[in-house]
Scaffold this motif. Structure first.
Motif, PDB file in Angstrom:
ATOM      1  N   THR A  85       6.554  13.903  -6.611  1.00 33.39           N
ATOM      2  CA  THR A  85       7.965  14.088  -6.961  1.00 33.39           C
ATOM      3  C   THR A  85       8.649  12.803  -7.398  1.00 33.39           C
ATOM      4  OG1 THR A  85       8.427  13.884  -4.596  1.00 33.39           O
ATOM      5  CG2 THR A  85       8.287  16.125  -5.513  1.00 33.39           C
ATOM      6  N   VAL A  86       7.973  11.652  -7.211  1.00 39.69           N
ATOM      7  CA  VAL A  86       8.455  10.395  -7.762  1.00 39.69           C
ATOM      8  C   VAL A  86       7.355   9.804  -8.638  1.00 39.69           C
ATOM      9  CG1 VAL A  86      10.029   9.927  -5.847  1.00 39.69           C
ATOM     10  CG2 VAL A  86       7.704   9.009  -5.780  1.00 39.69           C
ATOM     11  N   ALA A  87       7.734   8.925  -9.546  1.00 41.67           N
ATOM     12  CA  ALA A  87       6.785   8.348 -10.491  1.00 41.67           C
ATOM     13  C   ALA A  87       5.872   7.338  -9.803  1.00 41.67           C
ATOM     14  CB  ALA A  87       7.547   7.666 -11.623  1.00 41.67           C
ATOM     15  N   PRO A  88       4.678   7.101 -10.337  1.00 38.71           N
ATOM     16  CA  PRO A  88       3.814   6.047  -9.796  1.00 38.71           C
ATOM     17  C   PRO A  88       4.555   4.710  -9.779  1.00 38.71           C
ATOM     18  CG  PRO A  88       2.609   7.394 -11.366  1.00 38.71           C
ATOM     19  CD  PRO A  88       4.043   7.818 -11.461  1.00 38.71           C
ATOM     20  N   ALA A  89       4.331   3.947  -8.729  1.00 36.25           N
ATOM     21  CA  ALA A  89       5.069   2.695  -8.554  1.00 36.25           C
ATOM     22  C   ALA A  89       4.563   1.624  -9.508  1.00 36.25           C
ATOM     23  CB  ALA A  89       4.940   2.207  -7.113  1.00 36.25           C
ATOM     24  N   GLN A  90       5.497   0.813  -9.992  1.00 39.23           N
ATOM     25  CA  GLN A  90       5.173  -0.346 -10.816  1.00 39.23           C
ATOM     26  C   GLN A  90       5.525  -1.618 -10.047  1.00 39.23           C
ATOM     27  OE1 GLN A  90       7.853   1.236 -14.047  1.00 39.23           O
ATOM     28  NE2 GLN A  90       6.210   0.461 -15.333  1.00 39.23           N
ATOM     29  N   SER A 108       7.154 -11.434  -0.485  1.00 35.27           N
ATOM     30  CA  SER A 108       7.678 -10.081  -0.625  1.00 35.27           C
ATOM     31  C   SER A 108       7.278  -9.507  -1.977  1.00 35.27           C
ATOM     32  CB  SER A 108       9.208 -10.078  -0.479  1.00 35.27           C
ATOM     33  OG  SER A 108       9.612 -10.629   0.755  1.00 35.27           O
ATOM     34  N   LEU A 109       7.525  -8.207  -2.125  1.00 35.57           N
ATOM     35  CA  LEU A 109       7.150  -7.498  -3.341  1.00 35.57           C
ATOM     36  C   LEU A 109       8.274  -6.553  -3.726  1.00 35.57           C
ATOM     37  CD1 LEU A 109       4.941  -6.656  -5.437  1.00 35.57           C
ATOM     38  CD2 LEU A 109       4.084  -5.052  -3.719  1.00 35.57           C
ATOM     39  N   LEU A 110       8.550  -6.485  -5.019  1.00 34.19           N
ATOM     40  CA  LEU A 110       9.536  -5.561  -5.559  1.00 34.19           C
ATOM     41  C   LEU A 110       8.834  -4.513  -6.403  1.00 34.19           C
ATOM     42  CD1 LEU A 110      12.603  -4.872  -5.992  1.00 34.19           C
ATOM     43  CD2 LEU A 110      12.486  -6.312  -8.051  1.00 34.19           C
ATOM     44  N   LEU A 111       9.012  -3.246  -6.044  1.00 35.84           N
ATOM     45  CA  LEU A 111       8.415  -2.130  -6.766  1.00 35.84           C
ATOM     46  C   LEU A 111       9.499  -1.313  -7.463  1.00 35.84           C
ATOM     47  CD1 LEU A 111       5.927  -0.723  -4.069  1.00 35.84           C
ATOM     48  CD2 LEU A 111       5.402  -2.317  -5.937  1.00 35.84           C
ATOM     49  N   ARG A 112       9.077  -0.597  -8.500  1.00 35.37           N
ATOM     50  CA  ARG A 112       9.982   0.310  -9.201  1.00 35.37           C
ATOM     51  C   ARG A 112       9.320   1.670  -9.337  1.00 35.37           C
ATOM     52  NH1 ARG A 112      11.027   2.631 -14.069  1.00 35.37           N
ATOM     53  NH2 ARG A 112      13.215   2.714 -14.780  1.00 35.37           N
ATOM     54  N   THR A 113      10.071   2.711  -8.980  1.00 34.18           N
ATOM     55  CA  THR A 113       9.643   4.089  -9.219  1.00 34.18           C
ATOM     56  C   THR A 113      10.858   4.839  -9.750  1.00 34.18           C
ATOM     57  OG1 THR A 113       8.610   6.053  -8.251  1.00 34.18           O
ATOM     58  CG2 THR A 113      10.106   4.831  -6.838  1.00 34.18           C
ATOM     59  N   SER A 114      10.732   6.117  -9.955  1.00 33.40           N
ATOM     60  CA  SER A 114      11.866   6.916 -10.429  1.00 33.40           C
ATOM     61  C   SER A 114      11.692   8.357  -9.959  1.00 33.40           C
ATOM     62  CB  SER A 114      11.984   6.857 -11.956  1.00 33.40           C
ATOM     63  OG  SER A 114      10.802   7.336 -12.570  1.00 33.40           O
ATOM     64  N   VAL A 115      12.759   9.099 -10.035  1.00 36.60           N
ATOM     65  CA  VAL A 115      12.759  10.495  -9.584  1.00 36.60           C
ATOM     66  C   VAL A 115      12.101  11.369 -10.647  1.00 36.60           C
ATOM     67  CG1 VAL A 115      14.196  12.448  -8.905  1.00 36.60           C
ATOM     68  CG2 VAL A 115      14.849  10.114  -8.224  1.00 36.60           C
ATOM     69  N   ASN A 116      10.983  11.972 -10.292  1.00 38.08           N
ATOM     70  CA  ASN A 116      10.324  12.910 -11.206  1.00 38.08           C
ATOM     71  C   ASN A 116      10.947  14.301 -11.152  1.00 38.08           C
ATOM     72  OD1 ASN A 116       8.491  11.294 -12.479  1.00 38.08           O
ATOM     73  ND2 ASN A 116       6.733  11.891 -11.243  1.00 38.08           N
ATOM     74  N   SER A 147       0.800  -1.232   0.000  1.00 39.83           N
ATOM     75  CA  SER A 147       0.000   0.000   0.000  1.00 39.83           C
ATOM     76  C   SER A 147       0.828   1.276   0.000  1.00 39.83           C
ATOM     77  CB  SER A 147      -0.925   0.012   1.227  1.00 39.83           C
ATOM     78  OG  SER A 147      -0.170  -0.027   2.432  1.00 39.83           O
ATOM     79  N   ILE A 148       2.146   1.174   0.207  1.00 44.90           N
ATOM     80  CA  ILE A 148       2.957   2.383   0.359  1.00 44.90           C
ATOM     81  C   ILE A 148       2.903   3.256  -0.895  1.00 44.90           C
ATOM     82  CG2 ILE A 148       5.077   1.254  -0.427  1.00 44.90           C
ATOM     83  CD1 ILE A 148       4.726   4.047   2.231  1.00 44.90           C
ATOM     84  N   HIS A 149       2.741   2.638  -2.087  1.00 39.35           N
ATOM     85  CA  HIS A 149       2.740   3.432  -3.319  1.00 39.35           C
ATOM     86  C   HIS A 149       1.582   4.423  -3.364  1.00 39.35           C
ATOM     87  CE1 HIS A 149      -0.052   0.141  -4.186  1.00 39.35           C
ATOM     88  NE2 HIS A 149      -0.607   0.938  -5.081  1.00 39.35           N
ATOM     89  N   LYS A 150       0.524   4.159  -2.585  1.00 42.58           N
ATOM     90  CA  LYS A 150      -0.619   5.075  -2.562  1.00 42.58           C
ATOM     91  C   LYS A 150      -0.268   6.400  -1.896  1.00 42.58           C
ATOM     92  CE  LYS A 150      -3.884   1.206  -2.327  1.00 42.58           C
ATOM     93  NZ  LYS A 150      -4.936   0.533  -1.512  1.00 42.58           N
ATOM     94  N   GLN A 151       0.837   6.404  -1.133  1.00 39.91           N
ATOM     95  CA  GLN A 151       1.247   7.614  -0.429  1.00 39.91           C
ATOM     96  C   GLN A 151       2.429   8.312  -1.096  1.00 39.91           C
ATOM     97  OE1 GLN A 151       1.608   7.151   3.842  1.00 39.91           O
ATOM     98  NE2 GLN A 151       0.160   5.458   3.869  1.00 39.91           N
ATOM     99  N   PHE A 152       2.877   7.795  -2.239  1.00 38.61           N
ATOM    100  CA  PHE A 152       4.005   8.420  -2.916  1.00 38.61           C
ATOM    101  C   PHE A 152       3.659   9.858  -3.309  1.00 38.61           C
ATOM    102  CE2 PHE A 152       6.488   4.590  -4.836  1.00 38.61           C
ATOM    103  CZ  PHE A 152       6.775   4.164  -3.552  1.00 38.61           C
TER     104      PHE A 152
END
Length: 352
Positions: free
Chosen positions: A125-130, A138-146, A117-122
């Motif tokens: 300034t960072v990209a939506p999580a994939q 466990s789960l692996l997410l990817r985001t990037s610096v906007n 659920s952490i991606h809902k609080q991004f």
């Protein structure tokens, strides 16, 4: 590699995804990964993790502290998700400062630790999580610096509260940071312990697992002659303690340690609300190790005062170490315990 944490095992299963760019690893518990991934720099705020990484990979760039790290030649970051959501947002903000716009940020975490659920609080300034991979619970997410941040200042992230203190004309001022226990205020257990701590006029006090320093600062305001040592595994906690002392005009020694080192010396009093978690996992070994060692760190007739959840086996462990355990107070959740080191050695420390 079955001894590695589940998130680390997932990372290794996805190793080919991570080999394209040199990595800054953040909050990684398993130092063996330094030899398996293209790691060039490391940011830790856990003293135990930091020591392991420094031993395992002395050639990379290391940073232990609350400040944003130096990325060195890193072009991407790999973050082991902290259990505190506010700390994750703090880390993302720091990484926006050390990484360029467009840089990849990987986040890995246990499913029970909020990674789903952490991606809902991004922030924007960072990209939506994939979602990139699932496995090992466990789960692996990817985001990037906007948006790259020109500056990152720890001072902007402090939270402040005040705590009324009997017989004092002004309240105790507390500073805290994301990730510090009970952020941004004080936990119920420590509040109960404060109600029952004696007033010691002089002597050496160890505030073990000090958090933002509330126990030691409370005692020191009552008795300025006390010598207080604040010990915590967290660099964030110690940074908060330093600010708490500054706000209240107090002095003290702040030590980062994953337990009680033999070189620490002895004390007249030890006060603590000892932790029983490592990350999200229940870990009684922290408290057990503390209770096994604390006896040797007390002078003769020295006193241990601690508060703990009633369901924890601290009374039995205290009795094993001290030969007795006094239950000073309790409610439906917490209990305050006291034990004294028996010795024939004369102790001149006075209690008022």
């Amino acid at each position: 590699m079955k001894h590695l944490s589940p998130p680390s095992q997932l990372v290794l299963r996805q190793q080919t995804r991570l080999e394209d760019e040199p990595l800054l690893v953040v909050n990684a518990p398993d130092a063996e990964l330094a030899q398996l991934l293209p790691v060039v720099s490391c940011w830790q705020w856990h003293a135990g993790y930091a020591q392991k990484w420094q031993r395992q990979a002395p050639e990379i760039l290391h940073h232990f502290g609350a400040d944003a790290p130096q990325a060195g030649s890193a072009k991407a970051a790999l973050v082991w998700l902290p259990k505190e959501k506010q700390l994750t947002l703090y880390v993302l903000e720091a990484l926006r400062h050390v990484l360029p716009e467009g840089a990849t940020i990987w986040l890995v975490g246990d499913n029970r630790g909020g990674i789903k659920s952490i991606h809902k609080q991004f922030p924007d300034t960072v990209a939506p999580a994939q979602k990139m991979a699932v496995g090992n619970h466990s789960l692996l997410l990817r985001t990037s610096v906007n948006q790259h941040a020109e500056h990152f200042n720890v001072e902007d992230h402090f939270a402040y509260v005040e705590l009324d203190q009997p017989q004092r004309s002004s309240p105790l001022k507390l500073a805290s940071l994301p990730g510090v226990f009970a952020f941004p205020s004080i936990d119920t257990g420590s509040a109960i312990l404060l109600q029952h701590l004696p007033v010691w006029s002089q002597g050496k006090v160890l505030d073990f697992a000090c958090g933002h320093g509330v126990l030691g600062a409370w005692l020191n305001r009552q008795s300025p002659a006390l010598e207080i040592t604040y010990l915590d595994v967290s660099a964030l906690a110690l940074r908060a303690t330093e600010r708490t002392l500054e706000l209240n005009g107090l002095d003290g020694s702040c030590l980062a340690s994953d337990g009680l080192d033999k070189a620490l010396g002895q004390f007249n009093y030890v006060v603590s609300h000892p932790p029983f978690h490592t990350g999200i996992a229940t870990d009684y070994e922290i408290g057990k190790q503390f209770l096994r060692q604390v006896y040797d760190h007390l002078y003769g007739h020295g006193e241990l005062w601690l508060v703990a959840n009633r369901f924890l086996p601290w009374p039995e462990l205290i009795e094993q170490a001290f030969g007795h355990c006094e239950r000073v107070a309790e409610d439906n959740k917490f209990a305050v315990y006291r034990a004294t080191k028996k010795s024939t050695t004369k102790n001149h420390t006075k209690r008022r």
